[in-house]
Design an enzyme around this catalytic site. Structure first.
Site, mmCIF file in Angstrom:
data_model
loop_
_atom_site.group_PDB
_atom_site.id
_atom_site.type_symbol
_atom_site.label_atom_id
_atom_site.label_comp_id
_atom_site.label_asym_id
_atom_site.label_seq_id
_atom_site.Cartn_x
_atom_site.Cartn_y
_atom_site.Cartn_z
ATOM 1 N N HIS A 172 0.382 6.958 -7.420
ATOM 2 C CA HIS A 172 0.691 6.089 -8.555
ATOM 3 C C HIS A 172 0.273 6.834 -9.823
ATOM 4 O O HIS A 172 -0.659 7.650 -9.789
ATOM 5 C CB HIS A 172 -0.142 4.819 -8.378
ATOM 6 C CG HIS A 172 0.152 3.713 -9.339
ATOM 7 N ND1 HIS A 172 -0.429 3.649 -10.585
ATOM 8 C CD2 HIS A 172 0.939 2.616 -9.242
ATOM 9 C CE1 HIS A 172 -0.009 2.555 -11.196
ATOM 10 N NE2 HIS A 172 0.835 1.908 -10.415
ATOM 11 N N GLN B 193 -3.157 -0.534 -2.518
ATOM 12 C CA GLN B 193 -2.130 -1.130 -1.654
ATOM 13 C C GLN B 193 -2.561 -1.203 -0.200
ATOM 14 O O GLN B 193 -1.739 -1.455 0.669
ATOM 15 C CB GLN B 193 -0.816 -0.326 -1.747
ATOM 16 C CG GLN B 193 -0.198 -0.289 -3.117
ATOM 17 C CD GLN B 193 0.340 -1.634 -3.575
ATOM 18 O OE1 GLN B 193 0.456 -2.580 -2.779
ATOM 19 N NE2 GLN B 193 0.663 -1.739 -4.848
#
Ligand SMILES: Cc1ncc(COP(=O)(O)O)c(C=O)c1O
Lengths: 155, 409
Positions: B126, B206
């Protein structure tokens, strides 16, 4: 859903599939790149202005984006050809009003001509940037004689 | 009705927002990787704080301040137990994953870097696990090195090993990719790095909501996650760090709460974890997060893993049947995330059309532009599932996608 139909009217679907004036314009004397970092849309607008008359002789665009941004760019190019720079700016303002005005307001569709297809965009605030990208890029190209980059996140 | 179905009905009652309509259609919320919905117990814990004992923490002698401090610290303890940290000093409250990574970059990694050193990440990070490292590299002359992934979206482990040279001073890796769903072989990554004496940060943004994480078993040096992705509020997150590291690190921010005593000549920093919690923290957030984790414990990872795996399998099967749909990210180990592209339809248009069917998905680059470039797509549409989602919702998604394709054909 009515709003959705309006957003993706036949005209927009058609311009998305068969974009007009698509590709580079090597002879251009105005050029700008636009970028919408939120969705990755990227566009380049090439304009050839007749410096004597101030009229847009030719305009083309290229890039990758969603149906709304592609169709908007395509329709824009068809509207710009033959217009003076001043007329192009007026058209931009008109367009801007169409996509940002309150959806419940009574827009005078008849006077909008081809711009009327953008009325559906107002219902989807998240998509206004998609529709606007080409137009802001076009304005930037006219303002600058050199290559510049515009991002929707600075608008 | 199977046991899972009955359980699901009950669970869905805990999330009032799941009952709302969008454009007159029942909401189908499939954007859980962006943020999860909040159960009633979390919402009430937050309003209870404001209704009954709102006050600042660690400072007052009065009753309310004591109650607020107790609840804030109770959350820290819940989190410590949830991830099996050694002690509560290792649990630092942050604003989220992003702040946790920045804290480590600034306070742990930067002081150890010299010109020519390297930081190793992967291609599927990310942006929040890319940009902080670029900043410290720019400041120190160190280099950011990126381990490649294959066409399925899996880390190429041999390449990762090759890049793990003596120049590497830190490894920072995502556990589960937010745009591909890939679960990285995090144990092996940590083992390999530790065999060379290199500390490792895990971006658990996540993974924390999908699987049991035991920081002592993993032996990671740092681990960061966000409260809002595990059914808690936004604006709160956790950085876990081994206390031997945290102890030696310099503070990230200066201010109140992080000091023992201040004079203009000398300031003595507070003990852990307060050294890293400058200023009045997000008290309601910490309390809400504690409650969210209690709730997840109550649901239990046995149920979460079983049900989410079923959803993933069902969704991949259903979506693969659709002509012109391509799933991006086909790793053999995946969390319940399905990214896809449609031939000739841009994800943005897909997103708008699904929206009017009540289906909320994410479209765009998901803050992972390098991955988009790696797969040659400008963006994807991403459906990400939580334990409150149902197979019926996946059917609605699939039908809605079919409608999109029809409209654009
Ligand atoms: C893998 C991953 N890392 C980091 C983040 C950043 O989390 P936050 O924005 O909550 O700080 C996200 C959020 O989308 C993520 O998915």
């Amino acid at each position: 859903m009515e709003e959705l139909k309006e957003l993706y009217q036949q005209v927009i679907l058609d311009h998305n599939k068969n974009p007009r004036n698509f590709g580079e314009l090597p002879t251009c004397n105005r050029h700008a790149e636009g970028h919408n970092p939120l969705c990755g849309d990227q566009i380049e607008v090439f304009i050839l202005v007749d410096e004597d008359t101030g009229k847009i002789e030719d305009v083309r665009f290229k890039g990758a984006g969603c149906a709304i941004s592609k169709a908007s760019a395509s329709i824009m190019t068809t509207l710009l050809k033959g217009k003076t720079i001043e007329e192009a700016r007026k058209l931009f303002e008109q367009f801007h009003k169409v996509v940002t005005s309150d959806p419940s307001s009574n827009t005078d569709v008849i006077n909008l001509g081809k711009l009327a297809v953008f009325c559906g965009v107002r219902e989807f605030p998240a998509r206004v940037k998609c529709a606007s990208l080409a137009w802001h890029t076009m304005l930037n190209a006219l303002d600058n004689h050199t290559t510049t980059k515009v991002s929707t996140e600075q608008l | 009705m199977s046991n899972i179905d009955e359980r699901l009905l009950e669970i869905r009652q805990d999330f009032p927002v799941l009952n709302r309509l969008v454009y007159g259609k029942p909401l189908v919320y499939l954007d859980n990787a962006a943020t999860t919905q909040k159960p009633k117990c979390v919402i009430s814990a937050i309003s209870d704080y404001y209704l009954n004992y709102n006050s600042n923490i660690h400072r007052g002698v009065h009753r309310l301040s004591q109650e607020a401090t107790d609840e804030y610290e109770k959350s820290r303890k819940i989190i410590k137990e949830f991830i099996n940290a050694n002690n509560t000093n290792e649990i630092i409250f942050t604003r989220g994953t992003t702040e946790g990574i920045n804290l480590v970059a600034h306070s742990f990694v930067r002081p150890r870097l010299s010109k020519g050193d390297e930081i190793l990440i992967t291609y599927m990070e990310h942006h929040s696990n890319i940009v902080p490292w670029q900043i410290v590299c720019e400041e120190t002359g160190a280099k950011l090195v990126v381990a490649p992934i294959n066409d399925a979206g899996e880390l190429i482990f041999e390449e990762f090993e090759k890049l793990l040279t003596e120049r590497v001073k830190f490894v920072s890796v995502v556990y589960v990719s937010n745009s591909l769903g890939t679960i990285n072989p995090i144990e092996e990554i940590i083992k390999k790095a530790h065999s060379k004496g290199i500390p490792v940060l895990i971006d658990a943004a996540q993974s924390i909501q999908h699987m049991k994480i035991d920081v002592r078993r993993l032996d990671c040096d740092f681990l960061a996650f966000s409260g809002h992705k595990i059914y808690g509020p936004t604006g709160i997150g956790v950085l876990y760090g081994k206390d031997e590291h945290l102890d030696k690190m310099r503070p990230y921010q200066g201010g109140g709460d992080m000091i023992k005593s201040v004079s203009f000549v000398r300031t003595i920093y507070n003990d852990l974890p307060y050294k890293f919690e400058a200023g009045t923290p997000n008290i309601e957030g910490a309390i809400g997060l504690g409650k969210a984790i209690e709730y997840v414990n109550q649901i239990g990872f046995d149920f979460i893993i079983e049900h989410e795996n079923q959803l993933l399998e069902y969704a991949q099967e259903k979506l693969s049947e659709i002509d012109g749909l391509k799933i991006i990210g086909t790793a053999s180990r995946k969390a319940s995330v399905v990214s896809f592209v449609l031939e000739n339809v841009h994800p943005h248009d897909v997103g708008t059309m699904l929206d009017v069917d009540g289906v909320a998905v994410r479209t765009g680059h998901h803050c992972t532009e390098p991955i988009m470039r790696r797969f040659g797509v400008p963006a994807t549409t991403r459906a990400s599932f939580a334990f409150y989602n149902t197979k019926q919702e996946i059917d609605i998604l699939a039908n809605s996608i079919q409608k999109v394709i029809k409209m654009f054909s």
